[in-house]
Write an enzyme that holds these catalytic residues in place. Structure first.
Site, PDB file in Angstrom:
ATOM      1  N   ASP A   1       0.861  -1.185   0.000  1.00 58.87           N
ATOM      2  CA  ASP A   1       0.000   0.000   0.000  1.00 58.87           C
ATOM      3  C   ASP A   1       0.900   1.239   0.000  1.00 58.87           C
ATOM      4  OD1 ASP A   1      -1.778   2.193   0.998  1.00 58.87           O
ATOM      5  OD2 ASP A   1      -3.219   0.558   1.196  1.00 58.87           O
ATOM      6  N   ILE A   2       0.587   2.227  -0.850  1.00 55.75           N
ATOM      7  CA  ILE A   2       1.446   3.422  -0.911  1.00 55.75           C
ATOM      8  C   ILE A   2       1.192   4.365   0.269  1.00 55.75           C
ATOM      9  CG2 ILE A   2       1.807   3.413  -3.429  1.00 55.75           C
ATOM     10  CD1 ILE A   2      -0.365   5.659  -3.560  1.00 55.75           C
TER      11      ILE A   2
ATOM     12  N   ASN B   1     -13.000  -3.299   2.427  1.00 57.07           N
ATOM     13  CA  ASN B   1     -13.939  -2.185   2.468  1.00 57.07           C
ATOM     14  C   ASN B   1     -14.858  -2.241   1.258  1.00 57.07           C
ATOM     15  OD1 ASN B   1     -12.653  -1.125   4.767  1.00 57.07           O
ATOM     16  ND2 ASN B   1     -11.123  -0.106   3.495  1.00 57.07           N
TER      17      ASN B   1
ATOM     18  N   VAL C   1     -10.645   2.562  -3.838  1.00 50.83           N
ATOM     19  CA  VAL C   1     -10.457   2.202  -5.252  1.00 50.83           C
ATOM     20  C   VAL C   1     -11.503   1.138  -5.602  1.00 50.83           C
ATOM     21  CG1 VAL C   1      -8.885   1.173  -6.958  1.00 50.83           C
ATOM     22  CG2 VAL C   1      -7.973   2.701  -5.192  1.00 50.83           C
TER      23      VAL C   1
ATOM     24  N   HIS D   1     -10.136  -5.358  -3.200  1.00 50.44           N
ATOM     25  CA  HIS D   1      -8.809  -5.561  -2.612  1.00 50.44           C
ATOM     26  C   HIS D   1      -8.934  -5.924  -1.138  1.00 50.44           C
ATOM     27  CE1 HIS D   1      -9.756  -1.229  -2.528  1.00 50.44           C
ATOM     28  NE2 HIS D   1      -8.971  -1.081  -1.490  1.00 50.44           N
TER      29      HIS D   1
ATOM     30  N   HIS E   1      -6.922  -5.780   2.379  1.00 51.37           N
ATOM     31  CA  HIS E   1      -5.802  -5.173   3.100  1.00 51.37           C
ATOM     32  C   HIS E   1      -5.238  -6.188   4.093  1.00 51.37           C
ATOM     33  CE1 HIS E   1      -6.678  -0.855   2.100  1.00 51.37           C
ATOM     34  NE2 HIS E   1      -7.902  -1.309   1.968  1.00 51.37           N
TER      35      HIS E   1
END
Lengths: 114, 114
Positions: free
Chosen positions: A30-31, A87, A96, A100, A102
């Protein structure tokens, strides 16, 4: 999806710090990490959110979570522990619109989870 | 597992507010809710944590998350959004050693997720 950020990572148009890659799934850092280890695990095919997962894609969804658990093992945090988060939609804080998972680890995660 | 709290819910020894039941999975309300809607989705068979999920159990893991998403639809929170959380081990804050997916909804979930 031409405009999807994560599809661009999948097809190499956008660079990312990829830590896992198989036929159906990739994972990258993750950025904007929220823990010492914060990895995103995504399906290569575009699925907008977990709400869009069909019955026939449930094994793929399970594979995403299974990959997350094996990554936790690989980076050495499985025993100390970790949290997986998915999420969906505004209340979930989905940032986004490409499914995905996390993986957060490396510190004590607190309760409630946000 | 004779001493597992969630196995006791599965086999009816402990009562709970069950909201979903199929061949492999049940879901019930968390007794210590962290959001207006807080449901736990668990496999009927005992799996201690997501770290213990084998490759052949990945479809079951996907089914847990798929059931969570359909429950979100059923209780009318899919559009507003929700968060799924799986805790593993101490850092994750896993409270019961039987795999469970938290579905949280009905309020804005914040970031980081704990």
């Amino acid at each position: 999806m031409a405009e999807c950020l994560f599809c661009k990572i999948v097809n190499g148009e956008l660079s990312s710090d990829i830590v896992y890659d198989d036929e159906t799934v990739i994972a990258f850092k993750d950025i904007n990490p929220q823990a010492p280890h914060h990895i995103l695990i995504i399906p290569k095919k575009h699925i907008a959110s977990v709400s869009e997962v069909s019955a026939e894609d449930e094994p793929l969804l399970g594979h995403l979570c299974g990959v997350a658990a094996r990554l936790a093992e690989k980076i050495g945090v499985a025993e100390a522990g970790y949290r997986l988060v998915v999420n969906s939609g505004p209340h979930g804080g989905q940032a986004v619109a490409h499914l995905h998972v996390h993986l957060l680890a490396g510190r004590q995660l607190t309760w409630p989870p946000g």
